[in-house]
Design an enzyme around this catalytic site. Structure first.
Site, PDB file in Angstrom:
ATOM      1  N   CYS A 264      -5.912  -3.844   7.880  1.00 24.49           N
ATOM      2  CA  CYS A 264      -6.183  -5.213   8.330  1.00 24.49           C
ATOM      3  C   CYS A 264      -5.007  -5.794   9.106  1.00 24.49           C
ATOM      4  O   CYS A 264      -5.171  -6.733   9.893  1.00 24.49           O
ATOM      5  CB  CYS A 264      -6.526  -6.105   7.142  1.00 24.49           C
ATOM      6  SG  CYS A 264      -5.191  -6.302   5.939  1.00 24.49           S
TER       7      CYS A 264
ATOM      8  N   TYR B 213       3.223  -3.343  -1.022  1.00 18.59           N
ATOM      9  CA  TYR B 213       3.231  -1.874  -1.028  1.00 18.59           C
ATOM     10  C   TYR B 213       1.854  -1.255  -0.824  1.00 18.59           C
ATOM     11  O   TYR B 213       1.704  -0.049  -0.927  1.00 18.59           O
ATOM     12  CB  TYR B 213       3.841  -1.359  -2.336  1.00 18.59           C
ATOM     13  CG  TYR B 213       5.336  -1.295  -2.287  1.00 18.59           C
ATOM     14  CD1 TYR B 213       5.997  -0.147  -1.880  1.00 18.59           C
ATOM     15  CD2 TYR B 213       6.097  -2.409  -2.602  1.00 18.59           C
ATOM     16  CE1 TYR B 213       7.371  -0.093  -1.811  1.00 18.59           C
ATOM     17  CE2 TYR B 213       7.474  -2.372  -2.540  1.00 18.59           C
ATOM     18  CZ  TYR B 213       8.102  -1.207  -2.144  1.00 18.59           C
ATOM     19  OH  TYR B 213       9.472  -1.173  -2.067  1.00 18.59           O
TER      20      TYR B 213
ATOM     21  N   GLN C  50      -2.041   3.476   2.003  1.00 19.67           N
ATOM     22  CA  GLN C  50      -2.781   3.615   3.258  1.00 19.67           C
ATOM     23  C   GLN C  50      -2.117   4.648   4.164  1.00 19.67           C
ATOM     24  O   GLN C  50      -2.796   5.438   4.826  1.00 19.67           O
ATOM     25  CB  GLN C  50      -2.852   2.254   3.956  1.00 19.67           C
ATOM     26  CG  GLN C  50      -3.684   1.234   3.186  1.00 19.67           C
ATOM     27  CD  GLN C  50      -3.474  -0.192   3.683  1.00 19.67           C
ATOM     28  OE1 GLN C  50      -2.419  -0.523   4.222  1.00 19.67           O
ATOM     29  NE2 GLN C  50      -4.469  -1.037   3.486  1.00 19.67           N
TER      30      GLN C  50
ATOM     31  N   LEU D 181     -16.763  -4.698  -2.922  1.00 18.06           N
ATOM     32  CA  LEU D 181     -16.035  -4.166  -4.080  1.00 18.06           C
ATOM     33  C   LEU D 181     -15.176  -2.964  -3.700  1.00 18.06           C
ATOM     34  O   LEU D 181     -15.071  -1.985  -4.418  1.00 18.06           O
ATOM     35  CB  LEU D 181     -17.019  -3.789  -5.205  1.00 18.06           C
ATOM     36  CG  LEU D 181     -16.419  -3.543  -6.594  1.00 18.06           C
ATOM     37  CD1 LEU D 181     -15.619  -4.733  -7.058  1.00 18.06           C
ATOM     38  CD2 LEU D 181     -17.527  -3.216  -7.588  1.00 18.06           C
ATOM     39  N   GLY D 182     -14.553  -3.065  -2.531  1.00 18.73           N
ATOM     40  CA  GLY D 182     -13.539  -2.065  -2.201  1.00 18.73           C
ATOM     41  C   GLY D 182     -12.266  -2.408  -2.952  1.00 18.73           C
ATOM     42  O   GLY D 182     -12.271  -3.196  -3.903  1.00 18.73           O
TER      43      GLY D 182
ATOM     44  N   MET E  70      -9.755  -4.238  -2.016  1.00 18.97           N
ATOM     45  CA  MET E  70      -9.432  -5.656  -1.882  1.00 18.97           C
ATOM     46  C   MET E  70     -10.310  -6.502  -2.790  1.00 18.97           C
ATOM     47  O   MET E  70      -9.834  -7.433  -3.453  1.00 18.97           O
ATOM     48  CB  MET E  70      -9.625  -6.091  -0.430  1.00 18.97           C
ATOM     49  CG  MET E  70      -9.096  -7.475  -0.122  1.00 18.97           C
ATOM     50  SD  MET E  70      -7.309  -7.503   0.091  1.00 18.97           S
ATOM     51  CE  MET E  70      -7.171  -6.750   1.707  1.00 18.97           C
ATOM     52  N   GLY E  71     -11.603  -6.180  -2.859  1.00 20.89           N
ATOM     53  CA  GLY E  71     -12.521  -6.927  -3.706  1.00 20.89           C
ATOM     54  C   GLY E  71     -12.170  -6.805  -5.175  1.00 20.89           C
ATOM     55  O   GLY E  71     -12.195  -7.794  -5.929  1.00 20.89           O
TER      56      GLY E  71
END
Length: 423
Positions: free
Chosen positions: A57, A118, A123, A193-194, A196-197
């Protein structure tokens, strides 16, 4: 890349990040996983020796070896929705030592939009793993990423650079706490719901007493599994997305799709709605953002949330940089050894050939010639000459490939170095 031009390639890191590009522009240059793989496959077909792609992002970057950075820039634009003209206005292009330093700073959280975040480490590791599966990594990248991860681990364990919690998901919850006086009584819907979710839901549970949090995900089995361990969160059905949105006061979108997942049809126009879009590219359509009843907050807005935690982290930067310097130096030593050893070995063998020829010549010409002493003396000369060449090649101002070409012409040796001249 062919053997002939491989030695003239350089390491480049090209891309866009939060530093120069806003969320909308970064969204244009975001590359889907499918397109990342296609980019790597094309690079492999073109013979590019070592490349990986990182798209989050906050940034999209291509790191690889090339004769010119435009080779990487053109592929980035081809597999994203950004143009070369847009790239030129907001891009970062790092070469060789700068590219290496950038990877170290990025992998230790120093280059994160929120200092010390972090999430980028995982990633980066995943981006390299993907490139390895496609077959576009090499020994150079293996060693470099290994040193970056070692530095990252030390920075996390030995400094306070990651003290406290200031991730985007945490910042989203802090935004609610700071801007909604009655946030605990608001109906909050989390969509997606990845990673981040999940973090957003956990932070809502940890930092608020709100018992009206609902969760929707396209794959409902994942939602069911998640709410089993988080009893304060209600499972909502994806089929009822529009109805759930209309019943909400706060919508947190973390779907991570390459297209808008929330459109005008989902949003009520007769009540106020606060939307926090944590996705990149934006997953809330522009028509929704333009509605008077909607208050939109994106990742750039959330990154502006600062607190005492960031002040503490800032004090830790020198310690983190010292750790980076240690591991960067170790990598450079390995790189020097890798680049210089074949050339120095060939030079030494060439000098030893001259030595043996001269000793054989004088042995025939001079009576009682002391072959042993001559060999000892000339061997010392060879050692001193090669040592001087090593010092020369290690000098930062040295053009390694040019110097080795001169050595080859002077001594007639078959000398060569590896690619990525270190300048």
């Amino acid at each position: 890349m062919t053997v002939e031009n491989k030695h003239h390639s350089n390491l480049y890191n090209i891309g866009v990040s939060y530093k120069k590009a806003d969320a909308a522009i970064r969204g244009k240059f975001s590359i889907s996983k499918e397109n990342q793989i296609q980019l790597l496959e094309e690079a492999k077909q073109k013979g590019i020796d070592g490349i990986f792609v990182l798209s989050t992002c906050n940034r999209t970057e291509v790191c690889g070896f090339a004769e010119h950075p435009f080779q990487l820039i053109s592929m980035l634009c081809k597999y994203s929705n950004g143009s070369v003209e847009e790239f030129a206005n907001v891009s970062n292009v790092y070469k060789n030592k700068e590219a290496i330093s950038h990877l170290f700073r990025m992998g230790t959280g120093l280059d994160s939009q929120i200092l010390g975040d972090y999430e980028i480490v995982g990633q980066l590791r995943q981006a390299f793993k993907q490139a390895k599966e496609v077959g576009t990594t090499n020994a150079y990248f293996e060693r470099l990423l290994n040193h970056v991860m070692q530095a990252s681990k030390r920075v996390k364990n030995e400094t306070k650079l990651s003290s406290g919690t200031t991730s985007v998901s945490y910042a989203a919850v802090q935004y609610l706490i700071n801007n909604l006086p009655d946030y605990n009584s608001k109906n909050v819907l989390v969509f997606g719901l990845g990673k981040m979710g999940k973090h957003t839901c956990k932070n809502l549970a940890e930092y608020t007493q709100n018992k009206s949090v609902s969760l929707i995900n396209r794959t409902e089995e994942k939602t069911e599994e998640f709410v089993k361990d988080h009893n304060s969160i209600r499972k909502a059905s994806y089929a009822n997305l529009a109805e759930e949105v209309q019943n909400s006061d706060v919508l947190i979108v973390s779907t991570g799709a390459s297209f808008p997942t929330i459109t005008k049809e989902h949003v009520p126009t007769d009540k106020d709605l606060l939307i926090l879009d944590l996705s990149m590219p934006a997953n809330v359509s522009k028509e929704v953002a333009d509605l008077e009843s909607v208050m939109m907050v994106n990742v750039d807005d959330l990154s502006k949330i600062t607190d005492e935690t960031l002040a503490i982290r800032q004090q830790e930067v020198p310690l983190a940089e010292a750790i980076i310097e240690t591991h960067n130096h170790e990598f450079q030593e390995w790189l020097n050894h890798r680049r210089f050893t074949p050339a120095i070995t060939a030079l030494k063998e060439s000098l030893q050939s001259i030595q043996q020829g001269e000793i054989a010549f004088h042995k025939k010409k001079i009576k009682n010639f002391d072959e042993e002493q001559a060999e000892i003396l000339t061997s010392r000369f060879i050692q001193k000459i090669t040592t001087q060449f090593v010092k020369h090649l290690k000098d930062e101002e040295t053009s390694v490939n040019t110097s080795i070409e001169v050595m080859a012409k002077v001594f007639g040796a078959n000398l060569q170095s590896t690619h990525a001249e270190d300048n």
